[in-house]
Design a protein around this motif. Structure first.
Motif, mmCIF file in Angstrom:
data_model
loop_
_atom_site.group_PDB
_atom_site.id
_atom_site.type_symbol
_atom_site.label_atom_id
_atom_site.label_comp_id
_atom_site.label_asym_id
_atom_site.label_seq_id
_atom_site.Cartn_x
_atom_site.Cartn_y
_atom_site.Cartn_z
ATOM 1 N N GLU A 122 0.832 -1.213 0.000
ATOM 2 C CA GLU A 122 0.000 0.000 0.000
ATOM 3 C C GLU A 122 0.860 1.254 0.000
ATOM 4 O OE1 GLU A 122 -2.475 -3.215 1.981
ATOM 5 O OE2 GLU A 122 -0.400 -2.537 2.059
ATOM 6 N N GLU A 123 1.897 1.228 0.809
ATOM 7 C CA GLU A 123 2.765 2.406 0.912
ATOM 8 C C GLU A 123 3.547 2.626 -0.379
ATOM 9 O OE1 GLU A 123 3.460 1.943 5.745
ATOM 10 O OE2 GLU A 123 4.795 0.957 4.297
ATOM 11 N N VAL A 124 4.017 1.561 -1.005
ATOM 12 C CA VAL A 124 4.698 1.699 -2.297
ATOM 13 C C VAL A 124 3.747 2.294 -3.331
ATOM 14 C CG1 VAL A 124 5.787 0.448 -4.208
ATOM 15 C CG2 VAL A 124 6.348 -0.165 -1.846
ATOM 16 N N ALA A 125 2.503 1.825 -3.332
ATOM 17 C CA ALA A 125 1.513 2.358 -4.271
ATOM 18 C C ALA A 125 1.290 3.847 -4.038
ATOM 19 C CB ALA A 125 0.199 1.591 -4.123
ATOM 20 N N GLU A 210 -5.341 10.982 -3.871
ATOM 21 C CA GLU A 210 -6.557 10.753 -4.662
ATOM 22 C C GLU A 210 -6.344 9.632 -5.679
ATOM 23 O OE1 GLU A 210 -7.255 14.571 -6.319
ATOM 24 O OE2 GLU A 210 -8.042 15.444 -4.454
ATOM 25 N N ILE A 211 -5.140 9.555 -6.240
ATOM 26 C CA ILE A 211 -4.870 8.522 -7.243
ATOM 27 C C ILE A 211 -4.864 7.132 -6.615
ATOM 28 C CG2 ILE A 211 -3.106 7.608 -8.819
ATOM 29 C CD1 ILE A 211 -2.275 10.512 -9.371
ATOM 30 N N CYS A 212 -4.216 7.004 -5.444
ATOM 31 C CA CYS A 212 -4.145 5.681 -4.810
ATOM 32 C C CYS A 212 -5.383 5.387 -3.970
ATOM 33 C CB CYS A 212 -2.884 5.553 -3.958
ATOM 34 S SG CYS A 212 -2.912 6.453 -2.399
ATOM 35 N N GLY A 213 -6.121 6.422 -3.570
ATOM 36 C CA GLY A 213 -7.387 6.219 -2.878
ATOM 37 C C GLY A 213 -7.331 6.304 -1.368
ATOM 38 N N ASN A 214 -6.134 6.520 -0.769
ATOM 39 C CA ASN A 214 -6.065 6.555 0.687
ATOM 40 C C ASN A 214 -4.905 7.426 1.141
ATOM 41 O OD1 ASN A 214 -5.869 5.966 3.481
ATOM 42 N ND2 ASN A 214 -6.869 3.999 3.146
ATOM 43 N N PRO A 215 -5.182 8.609 1.713
ATOM 44 C CA PRO A 215 -4.096 9.485 2.168
ATOM 45 C C PRO A 215 -3.216 8.863 3.242
ATOM 46 C CG PRO A 215 -6.198 10.672 2.080
ATOM 47 C CD PRO A 215 -6.514 9.222 1.896
ATOM 48 N N MET A 216 -3.766 7.968 4.056
ATOM 49 C CA MET A 216 -2.987 7.413 5.157
ATOM 50 C C MET A 216 -1.896 6.473 4.669
ATOM 51 S SD MET A 216 -4.059 9.076 7.605
ATOM 52 C CE MET A 216 -2.971 8.276 8.784
ATOM 53 N N TRP A 217 -2.057 5.882 3.498
ATOM 54 C CA TRP A 217 -0.983 5.061 2.937
ATOM 55 C C TRP A 217 0.248 5.934 2.683
ATOM 56 C CZ3 TRP A 217 -4.252 2.226 -1.347
ATOM 57 C CH2 TRP A 217 -5.121 1.302 -0.714
ATOM 58 N N LEU A 218 0.021 7.123 2.113
ATOM 59 C CA LEU A 218 1.129 8.022 1.825
ATOM 60 C C LEU A 218 1.696 8.608 3.111
ATOM 61 C CD1 LEU A 218 2.927 9.398 -0.214
ATOM 62 C CD2 LEU A 218 1.174 11.162 -0.539
ATOM 63 N N ALA A 219 0.840 8.918 4.082
ATOM 64 C CA ALA A 219 1.326 9.438 5.358
ATOM 65 C C ALA A 219 2.266 8.442 6.025
ATOM 66 C CB ALA A 219 0.149 9.765 6.268
ATOM 67 N N SER A 220 1.877 7.182 6.027
ATOM 68 C CA SER A 220 2.717 6.147 6.619
ATOM 69 C C SER A 220 4.020 5.991 5.837
ATOM 70 C CB SER A 220 1.963 4.825 6.655
ATOM 71 O OG SER A 220 2.760 3.792 7.199
ATOM 72 N N ALA A 221 3.929 6.060 4.516
ATOM 73 C CA ALA A 221 5.122 5.924 3.674
ATOM 74 C C ALA A 221 6.110 7.064 3.930
ATOM 75 C CB ALA A 221 4.724 5.887 2.207
ATOM 76 N N LEU A 222 5.601 8.287 4.040
ATOM 77 C CA LEU A 222 6.479 9.429 4.269
ATOM 78 C C LEU A 222 7.236 9.297 5.590
ATOM 79 C CD1 LEU A 222 4.230 12.414 3.083
ATOM 80 C CD2 LEU A 222 6.214 11.440 1.912
ATOM 81 N N ALA A 223 6.546 8.810 6.619
ATOM 82 C CA ALA A 223 7.200 8.637 7.913
ATOM 83 C C ALA A 223 8.331 7.619 7.813
ATOM 84 C CB ALA A 223 6.175 8.213 8.960
ATOM 85 N N LYS A 224 8.085 6.509 7.123
ATOM 86 C CA LYS A 224 9.120 5.483 6.985
ATOM 87 C C LYS A 224 10.283 5.960 6.127
ATOM 88 C CE LYS A 224 6.253 1.339 7.606
ATOM 89 N NZ LYS A 224 5.812 0.065 6.980
#
Length: 330
Positions: A122-125, A210-224
């Motif tokens: 999810e985070e890669v996406a 919006e493209i991947c459908g879930n802001p929290m996936w990107l939020a988690s990815a940015l933290a990592k």
């Protein structure tokens, strides 16, 4: 509008080249610098993306090498209404990614092996969606040309060192002009990087969510990614700091503060904006991204790191007959 901004950027870079040339060699130096700048502007438009990819030793990947990543990018590109970009892999332990290309038809996305090994599917996406947002917003042309020309400006400062001792040059300011060129040029390269507005990252975060459908996936990815970038050096980025603004998180050491000289917004501020967006955004479609293991949960799953984890792969595929290489290279 994006092409207008590009024209302004190229005009500013040309003026900067001419100013440094004037400080080094007077009017003749200014003319030579103008000719060099004009040639570099044309060259950068057509080749800056290839140069940046070579700087980071990116290798173009094909579908049989990284099928999960390929399918993911294809699905996300379709969601964004973009043609399928080229996919590149960078053998680097630091988790990071960037996009490049002069337009959506000639775009490329690049991910490090550290990103694929560290993040969930999810985070890669979400990261790939962020990079595709840059492509869709036509940010990549400005970012790649800036990376190329900012590095060239720094190189031009080195010429001041070699030509500064020549008493026969036409430098009207003498040695003071040479010192100004040597000091101003590197600072100007830094300012050019900052000219790529940091609001572009916020816009790409929002569109990527919006493209991947879930802001929290990107939020988690940015933290990592921010945590990984702080611990793991990126030698190629350290050798080519003019490309730092292209990455989703600054790959350089000691550049995490959200200050005047930062090329990226503060990661915590970006995460806060994504969390706020998640509170106002409708959930993703029920199907998620078929075939990538993505679902509509509000937070990433706790699967093995990356879509290439051995346990995750063994859950969905029968055991292979021979030893398989780790990561997307196998």
């Amino acid at each position: 509008m994006s092409y207008f901004r590009t024209a302004l950027l190229l005009a500013a870079m040309t003026a900067l080249f001419m100013g440094i040339g004037f400080l080094i060699g007077g009017q003749s130096g200014m003319v030579i610098a103008f000719l060099i700048a004009a040639a570099m502007n044309v060259f950068s438009y057509w080749n800056s993306d290839k140069m940046v990819l070579r700087m980071h030793h990116a290798i173009e990947a094909h579908e049989h090498q990284a099928p999960e990543l390929f399918h993911m990018v294809r699905q996300l590109a379709a969601n964004a209404g973009l043609p399928m970009p080229k996919v590149y892999l960078i053998d680097n332990p630091q988790p990071n990614a960037f996009a490049t290309g002069r337009n959506p038809q000639n775009a490329a996305v690049a991910a490090t092996t550290g990103l694929l090994d560290t993040l969930s599917a999810e985070e890669v996406a979400a990261v790939m969606a962020h990079e595709l947002a840059h492509v869709k917003n036509h940010d990549t042309l400005i970012m790649t040309i800036t990376a190329t020309l900012a590095g060239a400006i720094s190189m031009l400062a080195n010429f001041a060192f070699f030509f500064g001792g020549n008493r026969d040059n036409n430098n009207p300011l003498g040695f003071i002009g040479v010192l100004l060129a040597m000091i101003v040029a590197p600072l100007a390269a830094m300012l050019v990087q900052m000219a790529i507005s940091r609001t572009r990252e916020y816009a790409a975060d929002r569109m990527g969510a919006e493209i991947c459908g879930n802001p929290m996936w990107l939020a988690s990815a940015l933290a990592k990614i921010a945590g990984g970038a702080a611990r793991i050096p990126n030698e190629d980025a350290e050798r080519n700091p003019a490309t730092a603004h292209m990455f989703i998180i600054n790959p350089l050491s000691g550049q995490r503060m959200d200050n005047l000289f930062s090329t990226h917004p503060n990661t915590e501020n970006r995460i806060a904006a994504l969390r706020d967006l998640a509170g106002h955004m409708a959930p993703a479609g029920a199907g998620g991204f078929a075939g990538t293991g993505l679902h509509e949960d509000r937070a990433p799953r706790t699967d093995p790191p990356g879509p290439w984890g051995r346990r995750e792969r063994s859950d969905r595929h029968p055991p292979s007959r021979g030893p398989s290489k780790r990561g997307p290279w196998g």
